[in-house]
Design a protein around this motif. Structure first.
Motif, PDB file in Angstrom:
ATOM      1  N   ALA A 142       0.836  -1.196   0.000  1.00 59.56           N
ATOM      2  CA  ALA A 142       0.000   0.000   0.000  1.00 59.56           C
ATOM      3  C   ALA A 142       0.875   1.253   0.000  1.00 59.56           C
ATOM      4  CB  ALA A 142      -0.939  -0.025   1.204  1.00 59.56           C
ATOM      5  N   ALA A 143       1.904   1.250   0.858  1.00 58.98           N
ATOM      6  CA  ALA A 143       2.815   2.387   0.920  1.00 58.98           C
ATOM      7  C   ALA A 143       3.537   2.565  -0.420  1.00 58.98           C
ATOM      8  CB  ALA A 143       3.817   2.184   2.041  1.00 58.98           C
ATOM      9  N   GLY A 144       3.876   1.464  -1.059  1.00 55.16           N
ATOM     10  CA  GLY A 144       4.580   1.519  -2.339  1.00 55.16           C
ATOM     11  C   GLY A 144       3.719   2.128  -3.438  1.00 55.16           C
ATOM     12  N   LEU A 145       2.455   1.707  -3.490  1.00 55.78           N
ATOM     13  CA  LEU A 145       1.544   2.254  -4.504  1.00 55.78           C
ATOM     14  C   LEU A 145       1.397   3.753  -4.309  1.00 55.78           C
ATOM     15  CD1 LEU A 145      -1.308  -0.438  -4.579  1.00 55.78           C
ATOM     16  CD2 LEU A 145       0.381   0.026  -6.361  1.00 55.78           C
ATOM     17  N   GLN A 146       1.270   4.121  -3.031  1.00 54.74           N
ATOM     18  CA  GLN A 146       1.077   5.538  -2.712  1.00 54.74           C
ATOM     19  C   GLN A 146       2.309   6.349  -3.108  1.00 54.74           C
ATOM     20  OE1 GLN A 146       0.265   6.233   1.403  1.00 54.74           O
ATOM     21  NE2 GLN A 146      -1.024   8.011   0.951  1.00 54.74           N
ATOM     22  N   HIS A 147       3.486   5.823  -2.737  1.00 59.81           N
ATOM     23  CA  HIS A 147       4.703   6.570  -3.037  1.00 59.81           C
ATOM     24  C   HIS A 147       4.888   6.786  -4.535  1.00 59.81           C
ATOM     25  CE1 HIS A 147       8.799   8.093  -2.622  1.00 59.81           C
ATOM     26  NE2 HIS A 147       9.061   7.379  -3.698  1.00 59.81           N
ATOM     27  N   TYR A 148       4.631   5.750  -5.283  1.00 57.42           N
ATOM     28  CA  TYR A 148       4.859   5.844  -6.722  1.00 57.42           C
ATOM     29  C   TYR A 148       3.643   6.365  -7.491  1.00 57.42           C
ATOM     30  CZ  TYR A 148       9.458   3.662  -6.358  1.00 57.42           C
ATOM     31  OH  TYR A 148      10.773   3.401  -6.076  1.00 57.42           O
ATOM     32  N   GLY A 149       2.547   6.532  -6.794  1.00 58.00           N
ATOM     33  CA  GLY A 149       1.365   7.102  -7.429  1.00 58.00           C
ATOM     34  C   GLY A 149       0.667   6.178  -8.422  1.00 58.00           C
ATOM     35  N   TYR A 150       0.691   4.880  -8.157  1.00 53.93           N
ATOM     36  CA  TYR A 150      -0.033   3.931  -9.018  1.00 53.93           C
ATOM     37  C   TYR A 150      -1.366   3.586  -8.365  1.00 53.93           C
ATOM     38  CZ  TYR A 150       4.632   3.088 -11.011  1.00 53.93           C
ATOM     39  OH  TYR A 150       5.861   3.217 -11.578  1.00 53.93           O
TER      40      TYR A 150
END
Lengths: 549, 549
Positions: free
Chosen positions: A204-212
């Motif tokens: 979840a944090a990864g999607l948010q950081h990369y904006g996907y």
């Protein structure tokens, strides 16, 4: 009946004995072993009961809910195993059992398997595997070379490097596919600025950081079910494994693939990986890998190839080109327990770039310490057996040229069978073999003729009847136990994509002869001739459709 | 030297032969096998070279980057294996090798392993395993009963039910732990209203739907590294595996556990699962499981127990109570290849509730169809070997009472060794054994006395020197090859939590004698006496600290 090593009393002495006193040469177990060594096929043929026993009855032999309190004599237990387990096992090595990907094994692997078990190494770390670790890295390196054909300097540099891996040995193709997608996922959402990376912080944090908005994996509709399971396990979600339509040869349509990827992008999603299939499980067809690699490059996605079945084809100079473009894959799955003829439990994933595994590297205090060569720091599994030895030995004793012959023969045999089927008036090939897998079905002669000009509506109404007939034949044949083909459901273009049940055969067993293939058809025809009510229903349906004159 | 089954030419005939002609009785491989059968320990002792060869040298024997083009004679290849692989393997069965969780194997499992390989079943589906499927369900059922002790009616109802599973057979504890957390994760974020469930839609959608800021798994700081790997794989993130401090006996502190869970909740996170450790890998200690179950109940979290090592203790009526509360776990991991004495590759996860696996259920067209009893619909792995037979046979031939004796003896032996160490002037026990694992170290006599009243600062300065000495002794002893203990790093309360390197021993091998344990200490003392520069540095440090009079 009793032998020296039996334990039927509970005492320290008797327990000590099972660890120290070998099986007596005249014990039941030793006799079995001798039989296995001297005549494996004979043993299997003698002990496996051909005619199928209903599963419910077998279950009754395995219904005790408690671990037995008292020990049992080895000989008594062995008799039980022969009678209740071996007798009702599946004769996977039989040359007439051509429905599985499991085939006969070379003889020399049996004693070697016993040696492997006797050594009982654990490949998670050097401390419990020693030479087995370099051996496993060597097996991975050789298979890496088979796929990627790098220079010798490449292998000198990376094969035994502590911080790198050319791949990972796995229990099977499922874990191999999962490992590849794990690596791809972690590499995509790697640490960046304040973001600690997906491995540390989660999806979840990864999607948010990369904006996907979402991560997706894209594969043809013939992709193996393990990919969907991997999408679940990895937190991506099964719906985000996006299936792309195939052409009439079960190969992914590149136009549709591009469309799919564009659509995902357009709505803010990210394609994590494309998966090419090199040998679909059901029909053995191979995706256009080179063109898929172009797409992967264009959209910046990891390109994985699931060659669990077809990867061994690379051992054949004659057929290697079927996998044209394979060397462009970032990762590839190959199951040695399929077309490389080693026992169950030998899957592999290979990585083109030896640094890819950094994204899944992990350490602990007492093992797989930083800088160690412990294999465990780059694998999904922890403790593992030394199965790599089976692959190593098979590659040496059979040799590349030996494998080539085995693979070429399998493909030739599949082509022969396809031709044989198409010569029959009452059978038809559904998918032609590209590797040694093909599908076909039984169709009564007059129905076959009628199908040639059938309308969509007629097909829609007839197909369920033919499906029932195919299911019936497959089941009866299996129960009778003389031969075995498997079945699956396809949506053949020639039948307007109507869901069609088919026989599926895998012709990898080198002991399968042309005669046996003729007998398989003969038996199916015979079973079909007795399926009077199913054939009656088919007949009625045809009459109602006005297809009988 | 040559035997009938050798292949050194590439022809159809020669290839056909390796599948059909057995190894000749006088072949190298047959002789090895005979030696294995008649005297396993003798074989291992004769062939494994005691003194360690540097890994770099071993790697040179495994540095070919290409699969050999030509086939090799079985006999030649076997000589190579003996010379280059077996010779430099690890003698895991040696009673003097007490650093691993791998121990000696009972004799009868060797021929049975060969039978298993010869049958080459694939347990992913009934079609390729038949009686092996009920057998595996039976093994899982019996172990379920060992943990949960449900009534016979419970097992009659669920053990062989197609839609249910009492557990899953796995290649090892890592996959077992991962499977348990997968189930827990999917159950927590299940389908609800418009939300299709995490299995379909992925973690990010699940967190959003349920309004959690993050998912966490909570375990003591002694939790196995596989849990952190599982948190990575499952998309949760390693940082969301939250470590709770332990007491002086390496057991999770319940007060800290409650605090941790409350803090996670307070900031909008959700505790997906608590993991109790029943037998920490490093020290063998067992968490207060019953109290953990209370916490799990209070906060509505899945309670998993990682009993990969300690689970077999349940076989001992005498020591079963060490795992008090175990029956309250929603899931539990047990490795049969550890204290159940079967070969590598036999991990299990058990589920209290047979319906839990619904959250990970998956199907495909050609196998694991809806309603089938195929085991593959509830496992993380796909194709798998019939290892369950090894566990089944060991449980029958050894019996519950036989296992009890083995386990009681191991614990007694660990207590004996602990007492022996504490009687020495120059060794000290670091962690007392609760199961059959303990840790200790060598400390020169005058240092040992000085440590009794050392300040924190003195400890901080001396410990690195003692650590270097422990590392040196462990490495030298391993290289010499007479005996082997492992090492790890702990933070013992008695040494103000200073990171302390210790010897770790696992006393599960029934063949280890008291005399051997004395010899291990004697050898360590001897190695220490020769570590003059390390001891010199320690001495200098003590002088500088004013600790020498």
């Amino acid at each position: 009946m009793s032998s020296k090593t039996e334990v039927a009393e509970v005492s320290e002495e008797s327990l000590y004995r099972i660890f120290t006193i070998p099986e007596a040469p005249d014990s039941t177990l030793s006799k079995i072993e001798k039989h296995l060594s001297e005549n494996l096929m004979g043993f299997l043929g003698d002990h496996i009961v051909a005619r199928e026993k209903p599963l419910q009855e077998i279950e009754r032999d395995f219904d005790r809910s408690q671990i037995p309190e008292e020990p049992q004599f080895v000989s008594d237990h062995t008799e039980f195993l022969l009678d209740k387990l071996v007798a009702h096992s599946v004769h996977t090595a039989s040359p007439r059992f051509i429905g599985h990907m499991t085939s006969a094994l070379p003889y020399f692997l049996l004693p070697l398997a016993k040696l492997m078990v006797g050594l009982n190494q654990n490949l998670v770390k050097i401390e419990t595997s020693k030479a087995f670790t370099p051996l496993e890295r060597n097996v991975i390196g050789m298979l890496h070379h088979l796929v990627y054909r790098e220079e010798a300097t490449f292998y000198n540099r990376w094969m035994h490097s502590a911080q790198h891996s050319l791949g990972a040995f796995c229990s099977g193709g499922t874990i191999a596919n999962m490992t590849a997608l794990w690596v791809a996922r972690n590499r995509l959402l790697q640490a960046d600025g304040n973001f600690g990376g997906i491995a540390a912080d989660g999806i979840a944090a990864g999607l948010q950081h990369y904006g996907y908005s979402r991560l997706t994996v894209v594969v043809s509709e013939r992709g193996h079910y393990s990919l969907s399971k991997a999408a679940d396990v990895l937190g991506i979600g099964r719906r985000n494994l996006v299936a792309v339509p195939t052409d009439s040869n079960n190969r992914i349509r590149i136009d549709k693939l591009r469309e799919t990827c564009e659509a995902i992008s357009a709505e803010g999603g990210k394609v994590l990986a494309l998966v090419g299939v090199a040998g679909t499980t059901e029909t053995g067809h191979i995706d256009p890998l080179d063109e898929m690699a172009d797409v992967a490059e264009d959209i910046g996605a990891h390109f994985h190839i699931d060659a669990a079945w077809g990867g061994a084809t690379l051992l054949s100079e004659q057929h290697r080109s079927l996998l044209h473009g394979v060397e462009r894959a970032d990762s590839i799955t190959i199951d040695a327990h399929k077309q490389m003829y080693v026992p169950m439990g030998a899957g592999l994933v290979l990585f083109k770039n030896p640094s890819l595994v950094k994204s899944i590297e992990h350490h602990a205090e007492y093992i797989i310490r930083q800088g160690s060569k412990d294999l465990g720091s780059h694998t999904m599994e922890g403790s593992r057996a030394g199965m790599a030895m089976m692959v190593f030995s098979a590659m040496h004793v059979i040799g590349r040229r030996g494998y080539e012959l085995l693979i070429n023969n399998s493909i030739d045999k599949a082509r022969y069978f396809s031709k044989l089927i198409s010569e029959q008036d009452d059978f038809e090939v559904i998918t032609e073999p590209e590797l040694c897998i093909l599908t076909y079905r039984f169709v009564p002669e007059r129905v076959k003729k009628a199908l040639e000009n059938a309308t969509s509506e007629q097909l829609a109404r007839l197909t369920p009847h033919l499906n029932a007939l195919t299911r019936y034949i497959q089941k009866r044949q299996r129960e009778t136990g003389r031969s075995f083909v498997s079945r699956t459901k396809l949506t053949p273009a020639q039948y307007h994509h109507e869901p069609t049940v088919v026989f599926r055969v895998v012709l990898a067993n080198p002991l399968t002869t042309h005669d046996m293939l003729e007998e398989v058809l003969e038996e199916q025809r015979e079973i079909a001739s007795k399926a009077t009510s199913l054939r009656g229903a088919l007949h009625t349906e045809m009459r109602e459709l006005g297809m009988l004159n």
